[in-house]
Design an enzyme around this catalytic site. Structure first.
Site, PDB file in Angstrom:
ATOM      1  N   TYR A  23      41.823  45.379  40.763  1.00 31.50           N
ATOM      2  CA  TYR A  23      41.441  46.694  41.288  1.00 31.50           C
ATOM      3  C   TYR A  23      42.406  47.768  40.787  1.00 31.50           C
ATOM      4  O   TYR A  23      41.981  48.828  40.311  1.00 31.50           O
ATOM      5  CB  TYR A  23      41.445  46.624  42.820  1.00 31.50           C
ATOM      6  CG  TYR A  23      40.972  47.885  43.518  1.00 31.50           C
ATOM      7  CD1 TYR A  23      39.615  48.149  43.666  1.00 31.50           C
ATOM      8  CD2 TYR A  23      41.882  48.797  44.056  1.00 31.50           C
ATOM      9  CE1 TYR A  23      39.175  49.288  44.327  1.00 31.50           C
ATOM     10  CE2 TYR A  23      41.447  49.935  44.715  1.00 31.50           C
ATOM     11  CZ  TYR A  23      40.096  50.175  44.849  1.00 31.50           C
ATOM     12  OH  TYR A  23      39.663  51.312  45.498  1.00 31.50           O
TER      13      TYR A  23
ATOM     14  N   SER B 214      41.645  56.097  42.941  1.00 31.61           N
ATOM     15  CA  SER B 214      42.322  55.469  44.085  1.00 31.61           C
ATOM     16  C   SER B 214      43.805  55.820  44.034  1.00 31.61           C
ATOM     17  O   SER B 214      44.318  56.214  42.967  1.00 31.61           O
ATOM     18  CB  SER B 214      42.163  53.944  43.990  1.00 31.61           C
ATOM     19  OG  SER B 214      42.965  53.284  44.947  1.00 31.61           O
TER      20      SER B 214
HETATM   21  P1  NAP Z   1      32.369  50.346  50.369  1.00 33.31           P
HETATM   22  O1  NAP Z   1      31.991  50.799  51.734  1.00 33.31           O
HETATM   23  O2  NAP Z   1      32.659  48.898  50.133  1.00 33.31           O
HETATM   24  O3  NAP Z   1      31.241  50.869  49.372  1.00 33.31           O
HETATM   25  C1  NAP Z   1      31.157  50.432  48.054  1.00 33.31           C
HETATM   26  C2  NAP Z   1      29.888  50.999  47.447  1.00 33.31           C
HETATM   27  O4  NAP Z   1      29.813  50.566  46.088  1.00 33.31           O
HETATM   28  C3  NAP Z   1      28.646  50.499  48.153  1.00 33.31           C
HETATM   29  O5  NAP Z   1      27.702  51.535  48.244  1.00 33.31           O
HETATM   30  C4  NAP Z   1      28.163  49.404  47.223  1.00 33.31           C
HETATM   31  O6  NAP Z   1      26.790  49.161  47.254  1.00 33.31           O
HETATM   32  C5  NAP Z   1      28.535  50.006  45.875  1.00 33.31           C
HETATM   33  N1  NAP Z   1      28.536  48.962  44.868  1.00 33.31           N
HETATM   34  C6  NAP Z   1      29.323  47.866  44.825  1.00 33.31           C
HETATM   35  N2  NAP Z   1      29.003  47.105  43.760  1.00 33.31           N
HETATM   36  C7  NAP Z   1      27.986  47.739  43.134  1.00 33.31           C
HETATM   37  C8  NAP Z   1      27.201  47.447  41.977  1.00 33.31           C
HETATM   38  N3  NAP Z   1      27.405  46.323  41.260  1.00 33.31           N
HETATM   39  N4  NAP Z   1      26.236  48.306  41.597  1.00 33.31           N
HETATM   40  C9  NAP Z   1      26.017  49.430  42.325  1.00 33.31           C
HETATM   41  N5  NAP Z   1      26.703  49.759  43.430  1.00 33.31           N
HETATM   42  C10 NAP Z   1      27.682  48.916  43.821  1.00 33.31           C
HETATM   43  O7  NAP Z   1      33.698  51.064  49.908  1.00 33.31           O
HETATM   44  P2  NAP Z   1      34.140  52.592  49.838  1.00 33.31           P
HETATM   45  O8  NAP Z   1      35.458  52.675  50.449  1.00 33.31           O
HETATM   46  O9  NAP Z   1      33.063  53.505  50.295  1.00 33.31           O
HETATM   47  O10 NAP Z   1      34.349  52.712  48.264  1.00 33.31           O
HETATM   48  C11 NAP Z   1      33.735  53.723  47.473  1.00 33.31           C
HETATM   49  C12 NAP Z   1      34.660  54.024  46.307  1.00 33.31           C
HETATM   50  O11 NAP Z   1      35.879  54.549  46.814  1.00 33.31           O
HETATM   51  C13 NAP Z   1      35.028  52.788  45.495  1.00 33.31           C
HETATM   52  O12 NAP Z   1      35.097  53.126  44.118  1.00 33.31           O
HETATM   53  C14 NAP Z   1      36.406  52.457  46.016  1.00 33.31           C
HETATM   54  O13 NAP Z   1      37.173  51.745  45.086  1.00 33.31           O
HETATM   55  C15 NAP Z   1      36.954  53.836  46.260  1.00 33.31           C
HETATM   56  N6  NAP Z   1      38.109  53.939  47.133  1.00 33.31           N
HETATM   57  C16 NAP Z   1      38.028  53.609  48.454  1.00 33.31           C
HETATM   58  C17 NAP Z   1      39.154  53.736  49.263  1.00 33.31           C
HETATM   59  C18 NAP Z   1      39.157  53.412  50.729  1.00 33.31           C
HETATM   60  O14 NAP Z   1      40.221  53.467  51.336  1.00 33.31           O
HETATM   61  N7  NAP Z   1      38.049  53.075  51.336  1.00 33.31           N
HETATM   62  C19 NAP Z   1      40.357  54.201  48.713  1.00 33.31           C
HETATM   63  C20 NAP Z   1      40.403  54.517  47.374  1.00 33.31           C
HETATM   64  C21 NAP Z   1      39.271  54.394  46.592  1.00 33.31           C
HETATM   65  P3  NAP Z   1      26.150  47.934  48.124  1.00 33.31           P
HETATM   66  O15 NAP Z   1      25.918  48.499  49.483  1.00 33.31           O
HETATM   67  O16 NAP Z   1      24.900  47.594  47.378  1.00 33.31           O
HETATM   68  O17 NAP Z   1      27.157  46.812  48.116  1.00 33.31           O
END
Ligand code: NAP
Length: 261
Positions: free
Chosen positions: A166, A153
């Protein structure tokens, strides 16, 4: 003029993932889904690891693209099952690529963060990620090749606002990436990370619904827009491919220029 004959076999693109088996965690939505699709379109067979039922829509989308897809259940907060699930993944074939995508965020003033909420974020974003990487990385090290790509991130570099657990977890993901790169690089395994900027997924809903925060964020992004999940897929394909064979321990920002400001 005589046309030049096409070579019998076109040279393989260094980005081509045909024949590679890639594992993606949390691929049911958001970045994980886009990355899984990107890897599949680059030719990879994709194993979707996540909570029960959550990966099914992505599996259908991948299969519609003709990709070989497997789905296995894994809750990354349940550390006791990670060894068995990893053994199940490996029983079905070698893993060439691991994308540690799954992650959660908790928004609260640092003085109010509850111990359970702190643990929940660290359990998924760091400890679960490490234990899975250890299990699937060990055979890569023994075999002498493999790629690990973790989704870090901008909060691997910055502190953020009201997201202490986080930010701590994502700084740790960057540190772990470098530590594993040092240990596993000599064995031919590259360990890198992607630091996405502000991407429109469920992770950032609260920010986008806050008009002041949303405007302030947008104002700092040279690209002039929030990122889309698909913006991250190309970097994941690159770091998963032999094009990145000499890239190790790197955290690649994909942020529309945010970090340049
Ligand atoms: P998201 O839409 O909230 O997706 C999160 C994913 O993680 C979902 O598929 C969720 O599965 C899975 N997950 C959560 N808890 C879990 C667990 N205990 N076991 C297995 N899977 C789990 O968010 P996203 O933005 O796509 O995030 C994906 C990654 O990118 C994360 O590591 C996040 O920190 C990182 N990130 C995102 C951003 C951004 O701006 N969006 C920026 C920097 C980094 P479920 O559907 O089962 O909940």
């Amino acid at each position: 003029m005589t046309a030049l004959a096409e070579p019998a076999t076109a040279p393989r693109s260094p980005f081509d993932l045909t024949g590679r088996r890639a594992v993606v965690t949390g691929a049911g939505r958001g970045l994980g889904r886009a990355v899984a699709l990107g890897l599949a379109r680059a030719g990879a067979d994709v194993v979707l690891l996540g909570r029960p039922g959550a990966q099914d829509g992505t599996a259908q989308a991948l299969e519609a693209e003709g990709a070989r897809t497997e789905v296995l259940d894994l809750d990354l907060a349940d550390h006791d099952v990670i060894g068995q699930v990893s053994a199940d993944v490996l029983a079905a074939g070698e893993v060439d690529v691991l994308v540690n995508n799954a992650g959660i965020i908790d928004r609260a003033d640092a003085v109010d963060v509850a111990r359970d909420d702190w643990d929940r974020v660290l359990d998924v974003n760091l400890t679960g990620l490490f234990l899975l990487t250890q299990q699937l990385g060990r055979p890569m090290v023994e075999r002498g090749h493999g790629k690990v790509v973790s989704i870090a991130s901008l909060l691997s570099f910055q502190g953020g606002i009201r997201v202490a657990s986080y930010a701590a977890s994502k700084h740790a993901v960057a540190g772990l990436t470098k530590a594993l790169a040092n240990e596993w690089g000599p064995a031919g395994v590259q360990v890198n990370a992607i630091a996405p900027g502000y991407i429109a997924t469920d992770n950032t809903t609260a920010l986008r619904e806050d008009p002041a925060r949303s405007a302030a964020i947008l104002d700092r992004i040279p690209a002039g827009r929030w990122g889309a999940a698909e913006d991250v897929a190309g970097a994941a394909v690159f770091l998963s491919s032999s094009a990145a064979d000499y890239v190790n321990g790197h955290v690649l920002v994909v942020d529309g220029g945010w970090m340049s400001r």
